[in-house]
Enzyme design. Structure first.
Site, mmCIF file in Angstrom:
data_model
loop_
_atom_site.group_PDB
_atom_site.id
_atom_site.type_symbol
_atom_site.label_atom_id
_atom_site.label_comp_id
_atom_site.label_asym_id
_atom_site.label_seq_id
_atom_site.Cartn_x
_atom_site.Cartn_y
_atom_site.Cartn_z
ATOM 1 C CE LYS A 206 -53.610 -6.869 86.563
ATOM 2 N NZ LYS A 206 -54.118 -5.931 87.593
ATOM 3 C CD GLU A 212 -55.166 -1.841 72.043
ATOM 4 O OE1 GLU A 212 -55.718 -0.731 72.027
ATOM 5 O OE2 GLU A 212 -55.418 -2.716 72.919
ATOM 6 N N GLY A 267 -51.688 -1.040 86.058
ATOM 7 C CA GLY A 267 -50.757 -1.152 84.939
ATOM 8 C C GLY A 267 -49.677 -0.094 84.940
ATOM 9 N NE ARG A 268 -52.763 5.387 86.459
ATOM 10 C CZ ARG A 268 -53.932 4.746 86.436
ATOM 11 N NH1 ARG A 268 -54.137 3.756 85.598
ATOM 12 N NH2 ARG A 268 -54.899 5.088 87.274
ATOM 13 C CD GLU A 353 -54.259 4.760 82.066
ATOM 14 O OE1 GLU A 353 -54.416 4.670 80.824
ATOM 15 O OE2 GLU A 353 -53.658 3.892 82.734
ATOM 16 C CG HIS A 384 -31.392 24.294 69.961
ATOM 17 N ND1 HIS A 384 -30.685 25.349 69.418
ATOM 18 C CD2 HIS A 384 -30.644 23.830 70.988
ATOM 19 C CE1 HIS A 384 -29.548 25.505 70.079
ATOM 20 N NE2 HIS A 384 -29.500 24.601 71.046
ATOM 21 C CE LYS A 504 -59.383 -1.316 76.091
ATOM 22 N NZ LYS A 504 -58.721 -1.505 77.408
#
Length: 536
Positions: A206, A212, A267-268, A353, A384, A504
């Site tokens: 954005k 990152e 964002g999510r 979040e 399993h 961060k």
């Protein structure tokens, strides 16, 4: 608003809980032979069975009372109508507008945002079709055959999950890869074997400043120019999903190839916005719009269906019941559909979040748990590995099973075996196996304790016809709205994520200390020692 634990409904649930705790799921079914048909909702193309939960009609009534007392119906409407319910950031929360049909009206600050949404969707569709038809040419005149999405968090998890979930519908002559981790190995593996002349990067940020994403973006730029040399090549091999035209242009991307979104999209909650550009390229605009229609169908169900028949509301309230009264700390998501292998990871961000908060909207520390740890793997693989703990361990882990009546790839026997396992797991978790049943199988007394299954492990089952783009949209929206339901009950803000910031900020302080081995260190003794070890 009254503190949650002081509400009438909460106190009633607290008084009711000891009675339910004494009852087994087996006894609940024995007392009501029609329980399996009573505790289910069949709507929006979803068969939702919640009969295998430790609840009665009284439990549900009290949970619905709690929802009303916390103002859930009014807060649902507030979200859909653009009220700034994200109070810590003074923003509306309108991911639902991203899938509103053309012609709808959703007002934010006096402006109908739906035309803007569809303008971006139309721009995405035009670009996607150019890629899919081989009409978008790279700098040397070759058509793009590889698409690499660079993002992190919601700018990555949504596109990755959607691509994997809908790979059956994808354009198979195109290669799609995804980069999120700042670990260089992630980028190196993503571009391994790709030809820069045929590769397009979608950089999703954005602000176009995310550490990152922009580190990976600059590395991608260098990787491209190492072969194509000329700076002009960047404009043919990069597009941006961003709101910062200045930074996009400075990177070398033509701002005409910038796809925007809005501050009322978290964002999510953004996979159905321009963040989903890679998804649209992969599956095509028609399938993308089908996915949006699925989102919208679930939105309308959530907005207009009474609480007692409302799938996301029931889901959310059951989560509150187990987290706050039974002390459950995790939620297993178990899709019996291999294409949904990234769905649990997607829900981790969505749920954790959103509701991983320890203070309420008015800044008070909560006196109760909020949120659960989401995790899971596709069936039958999980059977399993970790199902042992769910069945016979000491932790209570509510489970969500997701299955489809019809497979996308039809192979003899496979789907019947897969669905038989899913249905059987819910039955086994609920009813278990008593010592008497084990002995009747001829098991020696010394082994009986080891073969007993206590049961009383709650689960929900969601059955859909087939994994289509529309049904994926329904599943995602269903979980979005369940998360919102829980946030309303707990009184937290599900739409900010301030907890991601501190690490961060500290990392930005440590980076120059790693680059300059002479820089003085002024952290705690452990952090100083770790930095010194790395620098040495």
């Amino acid at each position: 608003m009254t503190d949650l634990t002081n509400t009438t409904a909460w106190k009633a649930l607290k008084s009711h809980f000891p009675e339910i705790r004494k009852q087994s799921i087996r006894s609940l079914f024995n007392n009501d032979p029609n329980r399996g048909s009573k505790y289910r909702v069949q709507d929006v193309g979803i068969y939702f069975d919640y009969s295998k939960h430790r609840i009665t009609e009284e439990t549900l009534g009290l949970l619905f009372n709690l929802a009303r007392e916390r103002g859930l119906p009014e807060k649902i409407e507030a979200m859909f109508t653009g009220v700034k319910i994200n109070t810590t950031e003074n923003r509306a929360v309108l991911h639902t507008a991203l899938r509103a049909p053309q012609g709808s009206v959703v007002m934010v600050d006096g402006v109908n945002v739906v035309p803007e949404v569809h303008a971006v969707l139309n721009k995405m569709a035009g670009f996607a079709m150019q890629i899919r038809k081989g009409e978008w040419l790279g700098y040397t005149g070759k058509p793009v055959r590889n698409v690499v999405n660079i993002g992190i968090g919601g700018s990555d998890l949504g596109p990755v999950m959607a691509y994997e979930a809908l790979k059956f519908y994808a354009h198979r002559s195109l290669t799609f890869r995804f980069v999120s981790n700042i670990d260089g190995n992630d980028f190196a593996e993503a571009v391994n074997g790709l030809d820069p002349e045929e590769t397009l990067f979608i950089v999703s940020s954005k602000t176009f400043t995310t550490l990152e994403t922009m580190t990976n973006g600059r590395t991608a730029r260098k990787w491209l120019l190492d072969k194509l040399v000329h700076e002009e090549a960047v404009a043919r091999h990069f597009v941006a999903v961003s709101t910062n035209a200045k930074e996009v242009g400075a990177f070398g991307i033509d701002t005409r190839n910038m796809f925007g979104f809005w501050d009322w999209v978290g964002g999510r909650y953004s996979m159905d916005s321009a963040i989903g550009l890679s998804t649209m390229i992969a599956i095509g605009p028609e399938n993308f719009h089908e996915m949006l229609a699925g989102f919208h169908a679930m939105d309308e169900h959530f907005r207009s269906t009474p609480l007692a028949r409302n799938i996301p509301v029931i889901m959310g309230l059951l989560g509150v019941w187990y987290i706050n009264f039974f002390g459950a700390q995790t939620q297993a998501v178990l899709p019996y559909e291999n294409y949904l292998k990234r769905f649990p990871a997607y829900l981790q961000q969505l749920a954790m979040e959103s509701n991983g908060k320890h203070v309420t909207l008015d800044g008070k520390t909560t006196e109760y748990a909020t949120g659960a740890v989401y995790w899971g793997e596709p069936g039958t693989n999980g059977q399993h590995s970790f199902y042992q703990l769910i069945h016979q361990g000491t932790l209570l882990i509510p489970c969500d099973f997701i299955g489809f009546k019809n497979p996308l790839n039809v192979l003899p026997l496979h789907q019947d075996y897969l669905m038989a396992n899913m249905i059987a797991q819910g039955e086994a978790l609920a009813f278990g196996k008593t010592p008497e049943e084990v002995r009747n199988e001829g098991v020696p007394d010394s082994l009986v304790p080891h073969k007993v299954f206590e049961g009383d492990r709650p689960s929900s089952t969601f059955f859909l016809e087939k994994l289509t783009p529309a049904n994926l949209g329904k599943l995602v929206a269903m979980n979005e709205q369940a998360v919102y339901t829980q946030g309303v009950i707990w009184g937290v803000n599900p739409f900010d994520q301030m907890g991601v910031e501190l690490g961060k900020v500290l990392a930005m302080k440590i980076i120059p200390e790693l680059e300059n081995k002479q820089a003085p260190l002024q952290h705690d003794s452990s952090t100083n020692a770790l930095i010194s070890f790395y620098r040495g």
